[in-house]
Design an enzyme around this catalytic site. Structure first.
Site, PDB file in Angstrom:
ATOM      1  N   ASP A  79      -4.293  -2.006   5.928  1.00 11.31           N
ATOM      2  CA  ASP A  79      -5.382  -1.104   6.298  1.00 11.31           C
ATOM      3  C   ASP A  79      -6.739  -1.632   5.863  1.00 11.31           C
ATOM      4  O   ASP A  79      -6.834  -2.545   5.037  1.00 11.31           O
ATOM      5  CB  ASP A  79      -5.144   0.291   5.714  1.00 11.31           C
ATOM      6  CG  ASP A  79      -5.084   0.305   4.197  1.00 11.31           C
ATOM      7  OD1 ASP A  79      -4.499  -0.637   3.618  1.00 11.31           O
ATOM      8  OD2 ASP A  79      -5.608   1.243   3.573  1.00 11.31           O
ATOM      9  N   GLU A 146      -3.453   1.219   1.409  1.00 10.28           N
ATOM     10  CA  GLU A 146      -3.955   0.852   0.078  1.00 10.28           C
ATOM     11  C   GLU A 146      -5.264   1.543  -0.228  1.00 10.28           C
ATOM     12  O   GLU A 146      -5.496   1.999  -1.343  1.00 10.28           O
ATOM     13  CB  GLU A 146      -4.130  -0.675   0.002  1.00 10.28           C
ATOM     14  CG  GLU A 146      -4.483  -1.200  -1.393  1.00 10.28           C
ATOM     15  CD  GLU A 146      -5.979  -1.364  -1.642  1.00 10.28           C
ATOM     16  OE1 GLU A 146      -6.356  -1.711  -2.772  1.00 10.28           O
ATOM     17  OE2 GLU A 146      -6.781  -1.123  -0.700  1.00 10.28           O
TER      18      GLU A 146
END
Length: 484
Positions: A79, A146
């Protein structure tokens, strides 16, 4: 892809990065990126698994003659932080990132670039694709979410990874070897708001605080930059009573781990007071520009036309503004052991208070290398919030990563760097969060280190990555694998 990007070296790494940049991958929306990684790994003939949370684990067999060496895991997250400048027509749910070359760096047009952690993901894929690289057995772990909760790392299954060593590819400075990081916890303070119809005859204005640099709430928290949310509270605190303002909404920030760059409030003022309000707002802009100085020279405070059908009751508006003024933001304590390292801090990240919804929410991210300090500061935030009539809840807590400077991984990486570049790395711990803390909790005894190329202003639309530094990062990574 423009011709100048297609010729960047190392070719395989940059090709993967540019391909990844075409895939929307906001936090919790990484399914397409994970499927792409999985498909590419299978095309390369690797063994691939995906767990229930969305993490992808790829295994590549050791090179001939290296089968007896301990396996090494490479790790990065899929991400990216999705931030854009106001007015940028970009939809992070469907639009590709517009990557462009600006001299010796890559940037994106009006948005975050996603080099954090797209370069790490691309490097791991390039290793999987390499046919002329000697290496032990490799496990490439691509985690999800994350940036907004470390969800992927937090849900790793014990025993899934087999490698006793891990190299995280999520650091952001060439020549630095990260061996420890802070833990963190989110605090969200919320409350109901009493509201009433907007008083007749008043002028609605949008008060904007803008032009700030923002930045990563761990890496940049000690850089002296302004928080737009904090400044909005301070500006309103100075203006609201003096000009009998009625407040309809306050909004600012949208990522818990990004120092907010912009914030605004919709206020209603008697027409006769508007000129004086504008004069005082201009004076406050001068005062705060002087206070921030070279740390954040772009600050601007503006009043624009606004609209509101309802306003927040005066007492409740004062409570919201009071929390923005009194809630902690910035460095709380420096490390007594490592010069220059922030030990504990809080980012006053988000405010969303609106008469239209009759709700207010203020979000903080607290970080610390010391768990007791992290808990104590989060408790203090909750206590301050309670005084303003808010109810606070804590979530998303994650552990720090304890430095082990004598570990075999640290010696390996540092030794290889010295051979390649003629000097040792700067071995350091950071105040930002890395997934290594959670991975180490799941896999006690795993030796870990973190490296990466130089990039700046991650988590902001000014994010950029050094082209030459990525080449040096690739040289270091491949040399580590050859020596591992």
């Amino acid at each position: 892809m423009s011709a100048d990007l297609g010729t960047l070296e190392p070719r395989a790494l940059w090709s993967y990065f540019l391909d990844l940049s075409r895939i929307p991958r906001s936090s919790k929306n990484e399914a397409a990126a994970a499927a792409w990684v999985e498909g590419e790994a299978r095309r390369l003939g690797c063994e691939v698994e995906r767990d229930a949370i969305g993490n992808v684990l790829v295994r590549k067999a050791a090179s001939p003659g290296r089968e007896g060496r301990p396996a090494l895991a490479l790790q990065g997250h899929l991400d990216m932080v999705c931030e854009k400048n106001e007015g940028t027509p970009h939809d992070f749910e469907k639009d590709p990132i517009q990557v462009w070359r600006d001299g010796e760096v890559l940037r994106a047009r009006g948005t975050t670039l996603g080099a954090d952690n797209g370069v790490g993901v691309a490097a791991a894929l390039a290793v999987l694709a390499a046919r002329d690289l000697a290496h032990p057995a490799i496990e490439a772990l691509f985690t999800v979410d994350e940036e907004t909760g470390l969800t992927g790392a937090n849900n790793l299954k014990p025993g899934w990874l087999r490698a006793p060593r891990l190299l995280n590819l999520d650091s952001e400075e060439e020549g630095e070897l990260t061996i420890g990081c802070a833990g963190g916890v989110d605090t969200v303070a919320s409350r109901a708001l009493a509201t009433e119809p907007a008083p007749a005859g008043r002028t609605a204005l949008r008060l904007r605080v803008m032009g700030l640099k923002g930045g990563h709430s761990g890496v940049d928290i000690a850089a002296g930059r302004g928080s737009a949310v904090r400044l909005l509270g301070q500006v309103l605190e100075a203006l609201a009573a003096r000009h009998d303002l009625r407040v309809a909404a306050l909004k600012g920030g949208n990522k818990r781990n990004a120092i907010p760059r912009e914030a605004s409030a919709v206020v209603l003022v008697e027409p006769a007071r508007e000129a004086a309000l504008r004069a005082d707002a201009a004076a406050l802009e001068r005062d705060w520009k002087a206070a921030l100085g070279a740390f954040d020279p772009g600050l601007a405070i503006a009043l624009e036309p606004g609209a509101a059908a309802r306003v927040i009751a005066a007492a409740d508006a004062r409570a919201v503004i009071g929390l923005l003024v009194a809630g902690p933001h910035g460095v709380e304590a420096m490390s007594p052991d490592i010069p220059g390292l922030v030990q504990t801090s809080t980012n006053l990240a988000i405010v969303d208070a609106d008469a239209a919804t009759a709700r207010a929410e203020v979000c903080f991210l607290t970080r610390s290398a010391i768990d007791a300090s992290k808990r104590a500061l989060a408790a203090r935030i909750a206590a301050i919030a309670a005084l303003a009539g808010f109810e606070a809840r804590h979530s998303g807590g994650y552990p720090g990563w304890k430095p082990e400077p004598g570990s075999g991984m640290v010696k390996l990486v540092n030794g290889v760097h010295e051979e390649l570049f003629g000097k040792p790395m700067l071995v350091k711990a950071i105040h930002a969060g890395l997934e290594c803390g959670l991975i180490g909790e799941k896999y006690p005894g795993m030796e870990m280190a973190s490296i990466g190329p130089s990039m700046w202003d991650a988590h902001t639309p000014d994010e950029r990555v050094s082209i030459a530094s990525v080449a040096a990062f690739w040289r270091l990574l491949t040399a580590i694998l050859e020596k591992a």
